[in-house]
Design an enzyme around this catalytic site. Structure first.
Site, PDB file in Angstrom:
ATOM      1  N   HIS A 193      18.764  65.182 107.350  1.00 36.24           N
ATOM      2  CA  HIS A 193      19.055  63.948 108.088  1.00 36.24           C
ATOM      3  C   HIS A 193      19.180  62.785 107.114  1.00 36.24           C
ATOM      4  O   HIS A 193      18.730  62.873 105.962  1.00 36.24           O
ATOM      5  CB  HIS A 193      17.941  63.650 109.102  1.00 36.24           C
ATOM      6  CG  HIS A 193      16.623  63.371 108.450  1.00 36.24           C
ATOM      7  ND1 HIS A 193      15.754  64.389 108.082  1.00 36.24           N
ATOM      8  CD2 HIS A 193      16.037  62.219 108.073  1.00 36.24           C
ATOM      9  CE1 HIS A 193      14.690  63.852 107.513  1.00 36.24           C
ATOM     10  NE2 HIS A 193      14.836  62.540 107.479  1.00 36.24           N
ATOM     11  N   HIS A 214      20.169  58.254 101.689  1.00 32.35           N
ATOM     12  CA  HIS A 214      20.451  59.552 101.058  1.00 32.35           C
ATOM     13  C   HIS A 214      19.945  60.660 101.976  1.00 32.35           C
ATOM     14  O   HIS A 214      19.233  60.382 102.938  1.00 32.35           O
ATOM     15  CB  HIS A 214      19.748  59.654  99.692  1.00 32.35           C
ATOM     16  CG  HIS A 214      18.267  59.486  99.813  1.00 32.35           C
ATOM     17  ND1 HIS A 214      17.602  58.353  99.397  1.00 32.35           N
ATOM     18  CD2 HIS A 214      17.319  60.272 100.373  1.00 32.35           C
ATOM     19  CE1 HIS A 214      16.319  58.477  99.676  1.00 32.35           C
ATOM     20  NE2 HIS A 214      16.111  59.621 100.276  1.00 32.35           N
TER      21      HIS A 214
END
Ligand code: ATP
Ligand code: MG
Length: 193
Positions: free
Chosen positions: A128, A43
């Site tokens: 990220h 995620h």
């Protein structure tokens, strides 16, 4: 409870990244140092909240639900190491578009976090996708191997693919000996998509 807010990849995109990670896992050779993440753990963390009193979760959720934001696109970019390839602890895939929009969404989320007493992170936010966690090692040859993995990753991962961000979610994280287990508690939709 240990909480964080995150953006999820649409399922087909998640599967493409996970397939790339699976190839990297094989190529990293049983990956003694790398702990690769699977579909359940991939995620884009928006805000790590840490320990939050159960009594404050409704306020947090209500605030997040009231944020007025527009959907936007994210484009997957190249991979890298945090804090650096010489002292890598996290291997990640970055984004080449949509970063400012993620920062804009975070700025609104920070107000909700502040409402329950969670402070802003002093470091600048770099969205990220964590692909692997890396155990520290004193092996002097490791840097070349880390660079090699990064090179392979940029061929195996869907670099350049775009996807829409129309929701973000509140997750509970339970740390277990077998790794973190995340449970989605709530999902917040963009006003305009
Ligand atoms: P483990 O800690 O066992 O390796 P994890 O990092 O996946 O597992 P958590 O520590 O609960 O589980 O973190 C949940 C999410 O929040 C992860 O995406 C993690 O990268 C992120 N995160 C954790 N701590 C921070 C932090 N201090 N700043 C920013 N993001 C964080
Ligand atoms: Mg952690």
């Amino acid at each position: 409870m240990r909480l964080f807010l995150a953006v999820d990849l649409p399922l087909p995109m998640l599967q493409q990244v996970a397939d790339g990670v699976e190839e990297l896992r094989k190529s990293a050779g049983s990956g003694r140092q790398f702990r690769w993440l699977g579909t359940d753990n991939l995620h884009i963390t928006l805000k790590f909240l840490g320990e939050v009193e159960e009594s404050q979760v409704n306020q947090l959720s209500g605030c997040c639900a009231s944020i007025e934001w527009s959907g936007f696109g994210l484009k997957l970019g190249g991979s890298g190491y945090f804090p650096s390839v010489n002292r890598p602890r996290v291997f990640w895939q970055g984004f080449s578009a949509g970063i400012d929009e993620m920062r804009g969404l975070l700025a609104r989320v920070e107000r909700c976090a502040a409402g329950i007493g969670v402070l802003k992170d002093s470091r600048p936010y770099t969205p990220h996708l964590t692909l692997a966690r890396i155990k520290p090692s004193k092996d002097g040859n490791a840097v070349a191997a880390f660079r090699q993995i990064q090179k392979e990753a940029d061929d195996l991962l869907p670099v350049g693919s775009s996807f829409p961000v129309t929701t973000f979610s509140l997750y509970q994280s339970q740390l277990t000996p077998a790794g973190a287990v995340y449970t989605r508690l709530d999902t917040f939709l963009a006003r305009i998509i």
